[in-house]
Design an enzyme around this catalytic site. Sequence first.
Site, PDB file in Angstrom:
ATOM      1  N   VAL A 120     -57.533 -40.720  38.581  1.00 53.56           N
ATOM      2  CA  VAL A 120     -58.095 -41.855  37.849  1.00 53.56           C
ATOM      3  C   VAL A 120     -58.812 -42.812  38.796  1.00 53.56           C
ATOM      4  O   VAL A 120     -58.284 -43.211  39.827  1.00 53.56           O
ATOM      5  CB  VAL A 120     -57.021 -42.601  37.035  1.00 53.56           C
ATOM      6  CG1 VAL A 120     -57.640 -43.788  36.311  1.00 53.56           C
ATOM      7  CG2 VAL A 120     -56.380 -41.657  36.030  1.00 53.56           C
ATOM      8  N   LYS A 121     -60.041 -43.131  38.387  1.00 54.51           N
ATOM      9  CA  LYS A 121     -60.871 -44.015  39.200  1.00 54.51           C
ATOM     10  C   LYS A 121     -60.737 -45.452  38.717  1.00 54.51           C
ATOM     11  O   LYS A 121     -61.042 -45.758  37.559  1.00 54.51           O
ATOM     12  CB  LYS A 121     -62.337 -43.617  39.008  1.00 54.51           C
ATOM     13  CG  LYS A 121     -62.968 -42.913  40.183  1.00 54.51           C
ATOM     14  CD  LYS A 121     -64.353 -42.459  39.760  1.00 54.51           C
ATOM     15  CE  LYS A 121     -65.343 -42.565  40.870  1.00 54.51           C
ATOM     16  NZ  LYS A 121     -66.682 -42.114  40.429  1.00 54.51           N
ATOM     17  N   PHE A 122     -60.277 -46.318  39.618  1.00 58.67           N
ATOM     18  CA  PHE A 122     -60.177 -47.744  39.342  1.00 58.67           C
ATOM     19  C   PHE A 122     -61.150 -48.477  40.270  1.00 58.67           C
ATOM     20  O   PHE A 122     -61.345 -48.043  41.411  1.00 58.67           O
ATOM     21  CB  PHE A 122     -58.766 -48.256  39.665  1.00 58.67           C
ATOM     22  CG  PHE A 122     -57.659 -47.640  38.855  1.00 58.67           C
ATOM     23  CD1 PHE A 122     -57.352 -48.117  37.591  1.00 58.67           C
ATOM     24  CD2 PHE A 122     -56.905 -46.592  39.369  1.00 58.67           C
ATOM     25  CE1 PHE A 122     -56.308 -47.554  36.850  1.00 58.67           C
ATOM     26  CE2 PHE A 122     -55.866 -46.028  38.643  1.00 58.67           C
ATOM     27  CZ  PHE A 122     -55.571 -46.514  37.377  1.00 58.67           C
TER      28      PHE A 122
END
Length: 295
Positions: A120-122
């Site tokens: 997951v890209k934050f």
Amino acid sequence: MELPSKIFIDGGDPAETHEADELLKKAGFLTGVTGQTTNPSLIAKRFARESGIMNQESGKPKVSSENLIDYYKKTVQEISRIIPEGAISIQVIGDPATLTTEDMLTQARDRMSWIPNGVVKFPATTAGLAAAEVFCQEGPVNITLTFSQEQAAAVYVATKAHNYDVYVSPFVGRMDDRGENGMDVVANITSMYRYIEVMKRPKVLTASVRTVAHILYALWLKSDVITIPFKLLKQWENEGFPIPPKDFIYDAPGLAEIPYHELSLDVDWHEFDLTHDLTDIGLKKFWEDWKVIIQ
Ligand code: G3P
């Protein structure tokens, strides 16, 4: 041959991932494509192209937000079938003015259910790192829109308790675009992390690469990963897949140097200055590209 960096594809087109994987293996790079990075702009643009939603002059709503998310999900599922062992980055999305840590966590948990090999890209913002700090115990994370050594220092500290892989993505091309040497940020982060045990530190993922010279310098610096747009991968192939010699010198004429800073990593991550105008601009642009397609 084994490269010092893993090669990811930066895009949103499964056909490209497939071709890139074949191409690297044919060239003798043992591992082929070992991951993929996606972002809202890439997904929205491909959706628009495929569905013919290009005529925005009417201003009419085109698809629901759910439809576009579903398209994102189907795209990464297809990519996941092509590189089942790969690490596939899927980004959280929303209006940066209102997107909270809680919203990001809800999205993150949903995205992780899409495929078994998701990351997951934050964003490299306070809200994004607060989400990553929690989520890195539940799944792999990638901190996107990173433009400074301070942001990367905060990523390390915030994700110290990680149970899964952590990536930090310096966007080099966007710094070059405005006259700053983006590869200096990769060099500075790599240097800052050098005494941290490999399993304990974030993996440096060189992103927003524009040139073969970026690829060569990232390989020379042993950046853990380089994510490459398909078109640039083809260019690297056309040049015969050069790799950097030991005495490689990266020449960046006209680009302003970004100096290294001695930073203590023994502090609370909130103490680092996370602000960077390119992070804000990048987040706004991702959101604009996404929302232009939806109702
Ligand atoms: O991996 C980051 C990438 O998607 C952004 O690249 O070319 O939009 O700066 P670019």
